[in-house]
Write an enzyme that holds these catalytic residues in place. Structure first.
Site, mmCIF file in Angstrom:
data_model
loop_
_atom_site.group_PDB
_atom_site.id
_atom_site.type_symbol
_atom_site.label_atom_id
_atom_site.label_comp_id
_atom_site.label_asym_id
_atom_site.label_seq_id
_atom_site.Cartn_x
_atom_site.Cartn_y
_atom_site.Cartn_z
ATOM 1 N N GLU A 28 0.837 -1.193 0.000
ATOM 2 C CA GLU A 28 0.000 0.000 0.000
ATOM 3 C C GLU A 28 0.875 1.247 0.000
ATOM 4 O OE1 GLU A 28 -2.904 1.980 3.299
ATOM 5 O OE2 GLU A 28 -3.280 -0.121 2.831
ATOM 6 N N THR A 35 2.566 10.529 4.677
ATOM 7 C CA THR A 35 2.708 9.401 3.756
ATOM 8 C C THR A 35 3.095 8.149 4.519
ATOM 9 O OG1 THR A 35 5.055 9.808 3.329
ATOM 10 C CG2 THR A 35 3.469 10.921 1.886
ATOM 11 N N ASP A 94 0.171 5.352 0.780
ATOM 12 C CA ASP A 94 -0.815 6.300 1.309
ATOM 13 C C ASP A 94 -0.342 7.740 1.159
ATOM 14 O OD1 ASP A 94 -2.152 4.092 2.292
ATOM 15 O OD2 ASP A 94 -1.488 4.368 4.341
ATOM 16 N N GLU A 134 -2.019 11.215 2.779
ATOM 17 C CA GLU A 134 -3.082 11.783 3.614
ATOM 18 C C GLU A 134 -2.814 13.270 3.806
ATOM 19 O OE1 GLU A 134 -2.958 9.514 7.210
ATOM 20 O OE2 GLU A 134 -3.488 7.654 6.191
#
Length: 133
Positions: A99, A117, A101, A103
């Protein structure tokens, strides 16, 4: 690694997948939550996701992809956005998932946004970083 595209964001433009073939949001993605806050337009080339005072919206690819390109435009909540998190992430499925990310953390008026991150590989994260915009 095959990746299923998942995202929660405010505005996202067209997706280019597998070389020069343009993706189509009608054909290639499911609107997973958000009701009327998720809209596909321009013949499937534009996906607009929005949030209201209580809920956001999201989508998920119908297929898995080994690689691709994503173009996105985010409109962050202006002014006092404390308590709001605008998130965009890519993830594979399963307990040993991979994953990435992004945000965008809300702020008090006048303070810079923080981009948080994280990267997960084989289900393990702890690679977090924060950037002040």
């Amino acid at each position: 690694m095959k990746v299923v595209l998942l995202a929660v964001c405010l505005v996202m433009s067209s997706v280019i997948m597998m070389g020069t073939q343009a993706g189509n949001f009608y054909r290639d993605f499911d609107l997973t939550w958000g009701g009327q806050r998720a809209k596909i337009s321009q013949g499937g080339q534009l996906l607009t996701l929005s949030l209201d005072k209580y809920f956001g919206s999201g989508f998920q690819s119908k297929n898995e992809y080994l690689f691709g390109r994503i173009d996105m435009q985010l409109m962050l909540v202006p002014g006092n956005s404390a308590g709001t998190v605008t998130t965009y992430y890519l993830s594979s499925l399963g307990p040993m998932h991979d994953e990435i990310d992004f945000e965008f953390l809300g702020n008090l008026s006048g303070n810079p946004y923080i981009v948080h991150t994280n990267v997960f590989t084989q289900g393990k994260g702890n690679r977090e970083q924060q950037f002040y915009l």
